[in-house]
Write an enzyme that holds these catalytic residues in place. Structure first.
Site, PDB file in Angstrom:
ATOM      1  N   GLU A 272      -3.583  36.389   5.139  1.00 45.12           N
ATOM      2  CA  GLU A 272      -4.015  36.693   6.344  1.00 45.12           C
ATOM      3  C   GLU A 272      -5.506  36.530   6.444  1.00 45.12           C
ATOM      4  O   GLU A 272      -6.222  36.770   5.880  1.00 45.12           O
ATOM      5  CB  GLU A 272      -3.541  38.262   6.467  1.00 45.12           C
ATOM      6  CG  GLU A 272      -4.079  38.900   8.002  1.00 45.12           C
ATOM      7  CD  GLU A 272      -3.919  40.224   7.961  1.00 45.12           C
ATOM      8  OE1 GLU A 272      -3.898  40.841   8.988  1.00 45.12           O
ATOM      9  OE2 GLU A 272      -3.776  40.824   7.150  1.00 45.12           O
ATOM     10  N   LYS A 328       0.747  37.504  15.327  1.00 47.83           N
ATOM     11  CA  LYS A 328       1.233  38.668  15.165  1.00 47.83           C
ATOM     12  C   LYS A 328       1.388  39.599  16.034  1.00 47.83           C
ATOM     13  O   LYS A 328       0.923  39.468  17.226  1.00 47.83           O
ATOM     14  CB  LYS A 328      -0.128  39.329  14.516  1.00 47.83           C
ATOM     15  CG  LYS A 328       0.308  40.648  13.512  1.00 47.83           C
ATOM     16  CD  LYS A 328      -0.833  41.270  12.950  1.00 47.83           C
ATOM     17  CE  LYS A 328      -0.384  42.564  12.018  1.00 47.83           C
ATOM     18  NZ  LYS A 328      -1.509  43.151  11.230  1.00 47.83           N
ATOM     19  N   CYS A 384       0.970  41.417   7.351  1.00 47.58           N
ATOM     20  CA  CYS A 384       0.321  42.514   7.108  1.00 47.58           C
ATOM     21  C   CYS A 384       1.252  43.843   7.485  1.00 47.58           C
ATOM     22  O   CYS A 384       2.482  44.003   6.814  1.00 47.58           O
ATOM     23  CB  CYS A 384      -1.175  42.699   7.506  1.00 47.58           C
ATOM     24  SG  CYS A 384      -2.048  44.068   6.959  1.00 47.58           S
TER      25      CYS A 384
END
Length: 506
Positions: A272, A328, A384
């Site tokens: 990430e 995301k 994540c």
């Protein structure tokens, strides 16, 4: 001694028992892994709340349980604050307030049980565990969600954990909740002659779920259609240094070296926000990445921050035989976006951290295409904290051949969180019967198969490249077909209505 003293002693004892029961649940999860404690934890919760003399006392006891559960289970929030140099007293205060605030949910759960269900038929062995399941689901979306510390994760390393492909982690929580509620009825002061069968039912649920997990492994529901050689890179850059301008060139050089070294892999995954410079500032670097990937017939996927029309996104970009951008969808409050931004930004260092001005993807995201051996395959990307959301992950995975998860667990330091996060990721592999390539900044990077087993993994806090061969799979698990635990709401509403009608008749 006043007449109320024995009652006060009893209330204090129940509160301490409830607090202790809450502490047991995190001990059943990673990194401790004492999974039988999950049953002891829920047995304690159900037994204590059943003994409450009023809805008010039930709320207090439930809150004590939550204080133990979250006080230990998400103590890593303190480390995250210290990572951005928040003063120790303020870090302690904010962590304590956060844990005690989220502990209100088990308190509300206990209050609702006592207020609406306790006197009803089937309350102990049906309403109580259903409420547990509903409140885990509520925790996954209320105030953007805190889907952490679900009881079902305790079963990840047991045969019953394989049933996650059928029931999801919520269903695994239901197995523990229903069996615990039944077993609690065998304890002193709760044994009911008319329900002497309940403890036996609890044992039967446990034995049956373990047996079914043996004969129904997660990989049973999908088919391996190909394999791929993969490599997941771990950079081990300290979070305090990651976003400094002096770190930009060493970071680019590090990943260039990894690309040169692992030239035979079919797919390479970087963590990430691995590249801390926006794409428009390093066009030559990314063009070279695209060229190298195509020459080798290798897909390269990196985390990076992208922008569009003044908005910034935590994203993944594909190069070489991999293509597309994934943004995301579910951001972390205070970590990636700031609620009440105008009031809080600049108040303390914690509210001015890098990446705290990001925007979630404005539309649902789709899998990333990847050409592998002349066939178009699809990768389900997850960034994540998104790994903690079963529904979000499932929506991407069921249209994909392989899952990729990237993270920056450097925020959490040497705490419980990286281990809990890895366990959560393993459950996503089970639910979707897909292998996962997991790349993190400082650990734990891993390759995980469709049964949630770790094939290869790194140690924390070191530079690493985790390599191996994994299967690409197609097909749908029962969970992917049926979805989540919404069915639990219907019997709860029915029980509530029966209780209301009974009270009205009385």
């Amino acid at each position: 001694m006043t007449p109320t003293a024995p009652v006060l002693r009893s209330s204090a004892s129940l509160a301490l028992l409830s607090l202790f029961s809450g502490i047991l649940l995190p001990l059943s999860l990673a990194p401790f892994g004492f999974w039988p404690l999950a049953w002891l934890s829920l047995i304690g919760y159900f037994w204590v709340t059943e003994r409450a003399q009023s809805p008010k006392q039930a709320f207090w006891l439930g809150w004590c349980y939550g204080a133990g559960l979250f006080g230990l289970g998400i103590s890593w929030v303190y480390g995250s604050m210290r990572t951005v140099a928040t003063p120790i007293p303020l870090s302690v205060l904010m962590t304590t307030v956060f844990c005690l605030a989220i502990a209100l949910l088990p308190g509300l759960q206990a209050w609702l049980y006592h207020r609406f269900f306790k006197q009803g038929r089937g309350s102990q062995w049906l309403a109580a565990p259903l409420l547990w399941l509903v409140f885990e689901w509520v925790r996954s979306w209320l105030f953007t969600g805190m889907p952490w510390l679900f009881a079902g994760y305790a079963l990840t390393d047991t045969p019953a954990g394989q049933l996650g492909a059928v029931l999801s982690v919520y269903g695994l929580s239901a197995i523990i909740a229903f069996s615990s509620a039944a077993l609690a009825m065998a304890l002193p002061a709760q044994l009911n002659r008319s329900l002497r069968w309940a403890p036996g039912l609890g044992v039967a649920i446990i034995v049956l779920s373990m047996g079914l997990g043996v004969v129904l492994p997660a990989e049973r529901w999908t088919t391996a259609v190909d394999s791929a050689d993969v490599v997941a890179i771990q950079s081990n850059v300290a979070q305090a240094q990651k976003w400094q301008s002096s770190q930009v060139r060493p970071t680019l050089e590090f990943y260039s070296e990894q690309a040169r070294r692992y030239d035979s892999a079919d797919l390479m995954i970087w963590p990430e926000a691995a590249l801390t410079v926006r794409p428009e500032r390093i066009p030559a670097y990314l063009e070279d990445l695209e060229r190298v990937g195509n020459e080798r017939q290798q897909g390269i996927i990196t985390g990076i921050v992208t922008q569009q029309e003044g908005r910034y996104f935590n994203a993944l970009l594909g190069f070489g035989t991999a293509d597309g951008e994934y943004r995301k969808q579910h951001l972390v409050p205070f970590g990636e976006y700031l609620p009440f931004e105008q009031q809080l930004r600049g108040l303390i260092n914690f509210f001015s951290i890098p990446m705290s001005t990001l925007t979630p993807a404005p539309e649902p995201q789709t899998p990333m295409p990847w050409m592998h051996r002349g066939e178009e395959r699809y990768l389900a990307p997850v960034i994540c904290y998104e790994a903690a959301y079963p529904g979000l992950t499932m929506a991407l995975a069921r249209e994909s051949d392989l899952m990729i998860m990237v993270s920056n667990d450097a925020w959490f330091g040497d705490s419980l969180a990286p281990h809990q996060h890895l366990q959560i990721t393993r459950m996503r592999a089970i639910e979707n019967s897909r292998a996962i390539v997991r790349s993190t900044q400082n650990g734990i990077t891993a390759l995980i198969d469709a049964n949630g087993e770790i094939l290869e993994r790194s140690r924390q806090f070191e530079v690493a490249a985790v390599t191996g061969s994994i299967n690409l799979r197609q097909g749908m698990t029962p969970y992917q077909r049926w979805g989540g635990p919404y069915w639990a709401l219907l019997p709860l509403v029915g029980l509530m209505m029966l209780g209301w009608l009974r009270r009205r008749d009385d």
